[in-house]
Design a protein around this motif. Sequence first.
Motif, PDB file in Angstrom:
ATOM      1  N   UNK A  94       0.948  -1.414   0.086  1.00  0.00           N
ATOM      2  CA  UNK A  94       0.036   0.008   0.068  1.00  0.00           C
ATOM      3  C   UNK A  94       0.519   1.084  -0.237  1.00  0.00           C
ATOM      4  N   UNK A  95       1.818   1.117   1.046  1.00  0.00           N
ATOM      5  CA  UNK A  95       3.265   2.082   1.121  1.00  0.00           C
ATOM      6  C   UNK A  95       3.951   2.208  -0.705  1.00  0.00           C
ATOM      7  N   UNK A  96       4.140   1.627  -0.856  1.00  0.00           N
ATOM      8  CA  UNK A  96       4.898   2.029  -2.549  1.00  0.00           C
ATOM      9  C   UNK A  96       3.647   1.534  -3.487  1.00  0.00           C
ATOM     10  N   UNK A  97       2.630   1.781  -3.902  1.00  0.00           N
ATOM     11  CA  UNK A  97       1.830   1.806  -4.985  1.00  0.00           C
ATOM     12  C   UNK A  97       1.198   3.308  -4.115  1.00  0.00           C
ATOM     13  N   UNK A  98       0.826   3.827  -3.270  1.00  0.00           N
ATOM     14  CA  UNK A  98       0.567   5.357  -2.585  1.00  0.00           C
ATOM     15  C   UNK A  98       1.621   6.360  -3.939  1.00  0.00           C
ATOM     16  N   UNK A 111      10.551  14.725   1.378  1.00  0.00           N
ATOM     17  CA  UNK A 111       9.608  14.603   0.857  1.00  0.00           C
ATOM     18  C   UNK A 111       9.313  13.287   1.225  1.00  0.00           C
ATOM     19  N   UNK A 112       9.551  12.377   0.527  1.00  0.00           N
ATOM     20  CA  UNK A 112       9.901  10.948   0.524  1.00  0.00           C
ATOM     21  C   UNK A 112      10.407  10.306   2.092  1.00  0.00           C
ATOM     22  N   UNK A 113      11.652  10.905   3.047  1.00  0.00           N
ATOM     23  CA  UNK A 113      12.057  11.009   4.026  1.00  0.00           C
ATOM     24  C   UNK A 113      10.616  11.327   4.985  1.00  0.00           C
ATOM     25  N   UNK A 140       3.225  10.367  -6.791  1.00  0.00           N
ATOM     26  CA  UNK A 140       4.844  10.466  -7.375  1.00  0.00           C
ATOM     27  C   UNK A 140       5.037  11.964  -7.962  1.00  0.00           C
ATOM     28  N   UNK A 141       3.782  12.131  -9.492  1.00  0.00           N
ATOM     29  CA  UNK A 141       3.800  12.737 -10.549  1.00  0.00           C
ATOM     30  C   UNK A 141       3.177  13.666 -10.285  1.00  0.00           C
ATOM     31  N   UNK A 142       2.401  14.428  -9.310  1.00  0.00           N
ATOM     32  CA  UNK A 142       1.989  15.005  -9.236  1.00  0.00           C
ATOM     33  C   UNK A 142       2.307  16.185  -7.998  1.00  0.00           C
ATOM     34  N   UNK A 143       2.495  15.007  -6.682  1.00  0.00           N
ATOM     35  CA  UNK A 143       4.124  15.605  -5.554  1.00  0.00           C
ATOM     36  C   UNK A 143       4.752  16.723  -7.162  1.00  0.00           C
ATOM     37  N   UNK A 144       6.121  15.767  -8.146  1.00  0.00           N
ATOM     38  CA  UNK A 144       7.046  16.473  -8.755  1.00  0.00           C
ATOM     39  C   UNK A 144       6.399  17.202  -9.404  1.00  0.00           C
ATOM     40  N   UNK A 145       5.692  17.583  -9.986  1.00  0.00           N
ATOM     41  CA  UNK A 145       4.587  18.274 -11.004  1.00  0.00           C
ATOM     42  C   UNK A 145       4.492  20.095 -10.202  1.00  0.00           C
TER      43      UNK A 145
END
Length: 219
Positions: free
Chosen positions: A113-117, A170-172, A122-127
Amino acid sequence: MNPLTWIVAASSSWIVVLGFNELALSASVAVIAQLIALVRLRNFSVLATTVALSIPVSLSMLIIHIPFGRNDWSTALDLSVRFIALMSAFLTAASAITITDLVKSLSHMPRVAYIVGSAVQLLPQGRDTLGSVRYANHLRAHSPRQHSTRGLSKTVKFVVLPLITRLLSQGASRAIPLEVSGLERTGQRTVLNPVADTTLQKVLRWLMPIAALVVVVWL
């Protein structure tokens, strides 16, 4: 409907479309998927996205197969309609799924669940992060030093590196509350408002891919 059911249904349609590789079947899957999306959303957003994705692919098929292919139009048409069917099934399923419900449906597998989430966010956060970096560079450009991001070295220095650093940060930051909440611990996880999932849907999630494979192999 449970997000996993949508994903399995779209995957099963991909198996059928790629397994049979017939124009009529691909067209049928595309039409059915678009009708489902139209009824659910009551707009043409899925159709518009499918058309936008399919036009460059179809043009490339025409350019490749008409001058050099043996069947000219038929090969390009088959490949184009197949791509449209695959995209229609995928986009219809994607339009019915929210990130929250998808992660909730995978709560019995917390690491997955964490990996999929994280992957789907990632794409919207990256944008959003890229927009912040560009805005910061825009402000720097109006400073007395007149910084510029033109050129490869400056783009890497002022855009790429800040973007990667921010995403890693953000990931950390997400890892700390997950560790506190006991992600590494074994045992069953519960959700306050679980996604609806019936016995029928659970059975269908097993039957649909099996039926698709059987049909493709035997027919």
